[in-house]
Design a protein around this motif. Structure first.
Motif, short mmCIF file in Angstrom:
data_model
loop_
_atom_site.label_atom_id
_atom_site.label_comp_id
_atom_site.label_asym_id
_atom_site.label_seq_id
_atom_site.Cartn_x
_atom_site.Cartn_y
_atom_site.Cartn_z
N THR A 1 48.76 19.13 32.21
CA THR A 1 48.42 20.51 32.59
C THR A 1 49.45 21.07 33.57
N LEU A 2 49.53 22.39 33.59
CA LEU A 2 50.28 23.10 34.63
C LEU A 2 49.61 24.46 34.79
N LEU A 3 48.91 24.63 35.91
CA LEU A 3 48.10 25.83 36.13
C LEU A 3 48.66 26.75 37.21
N ALA A 4 49.71 26.33 37.88
CA ALA A 4 50.28 27.13 38.97
C ALA A 4 50.84 28.44 38.44
N ASP A 5 50.78 29.47 39.29
CA ASP A 5 51.36 30.74 38.85
C ASP A 5 52.88 30.75 39.10
N VAL B 1 57.61 23.66 27.18
CA VAL B 1 57.14 23.20 28.48
C VAL B 1 58.12 23.64 29.58
N LEU B 2 57.60 23.77 30.78
CA LEU B 2 58.42 24.24 31.88
C LEU B 2 59.21 23.10 32.51
N LEU C 1 61.62 24.26 27.61
CA LEU C 1 62.20 23.32 26.67
C LEU C 1 61.11 22.89 25.71
N LYS C 2 61.47 22.57 24.48
CA LYS C 2 60.48 22.08 23.53
C LYS C 2 60.24 20.60 23.80
N TRP C 3 58.96 20.23 23.92
CA TRP C 3 58.63 18.83 24.23
C TRP C 3 58.70 17.98 22.97
N GLY C 4 59.64 17.06 22.98
CA GLY C 4 59.92 16.18 21.85
C GLY C 4 61.42 16.20 21.62
N CYS D 1 66.34 16.16 33.85
CA CYS D 1 65.58 17.36 34.20
C CYS D 1 64.27 16.99 34.89
N LEU D 2 63.66 18.00 35.49
CA LEU D 2 62.33 17.89 36.08
C LEU D 2 61.36 18.60 35.14
N ILE D 3 60.28 17.95 34.78
CA ILE D 3 59.25 18.56 33.94
C ILE D 3 58.01 18.76 34.82
N LEU D 4 57.61 20.01 34.98
CA LEU D 4 56.58 20.37 35.95
C LEU D 4 55.17 20.15 35.42
#
Length: 223
Positions: free
Chosen positions: A6-10, A40-41, A55-58, A96-99
């Motif tokens: 999940t990522l719910l932050a604004d 994904v962010l 970025l597309k996850w995969g 990279c960092l995935i948030l």
């Protein structure tokens, strides 16, 4: 493995938390149920500054003939990523960092697999260690990523034998620094990270379907 999170932050919260100079994050939408194949962010360093984008996850390696390979490469084992052809060069220069702010894992019980939501005790938004690549084929272009995983720590062992690598806040910039590293050095860097405190609670199997993406995904399961 890590197959849902999940990522719910604004948007403003993210820009502030990661000291990003951009004014907006194009295309970003908070999500209760992020799944493979979705955008994904992530944060990379382009050599001048950090920037967040989708970025597309995969992971689809640049040498791949078929983009469908990405569905088999949502995760990369950190223990061997510096040796594998698909990840070796990326460990050196495309980190990279995935948030995220939590991730889901399915615990085997006598009644079947029970989804659990895992969070950090002391951080609302955190990052997974990731790798990314650019793929071009017959006029089509994709930017894709994968999440690095490791053997489960003591907390996670009761839930699953693998877990995503969560980067310490003070090491995030080091992971994406715009310098080429030897792949083995990158792998050793991951091994050096201390672990944050995790917490978990059971959620409804509603989250099992990637089509379900609302607050019900994270509501604690009551007996």
């Amino acid at each position: 493995m890590c197959g849902r999170y999940t990522l719910l932050a604004d948007e403003l919260e993210i820009l502030t938390a990661f000291d990003l100079e951009q004014d907006t994050i194009e295309g970003y939408i908070p999500s209760y149920n992020i799944a493979p194949g979705q955008q994904v962010l992530a944060i990379i360093h382009d050599g001048k500054q950090k920037r967040a984008g989708l970025l597309k996850w995969g992971l689809v390696p640049k040498w791949a003939e078929d983009e469908k390979i990405g569905y088999k490469m949502i995760n990369a084992r950190s223990e061997t990523a510096h040796q594998k052809p698909s990840f070796k060069q990326l460990m050196g220069k495309k980190r990279c960092l995935i948030l995220a702010d939590s991730f889901y894992e399915w615990k085997q019980t006598s009644d079947g697999k029970q989804p659990q939501r895992i969070e950090l005790e002391n951080r609302k938004v955190f990052t997974f260690a990731g790798l990314w690549d650019k793929w071009e084929h017959k006029g089509k272009q994709l930017f894709t990523c994968t999440i690095l995983t490791k053997k489960a720590n003591t907390f996670m062992q009761d839930i699953h034998h693998r877990m995503p690598i969560i980067l310490p806040k003070h090491k995030e910039d080091e992971w994406i620094q715009p310098v080429k590293m030897e792949p083995l050095v990158s792998q050793q860097l991951l091994e050096s990270f201390d672990e944050d405190q995790l917490k978990a609670y059971a959620v409804h199997t509603y989250v099992n379907s990637a089509e379900n993406n609302d607050e019900q995904c994270i509501v604690p399961l009551t007996s």
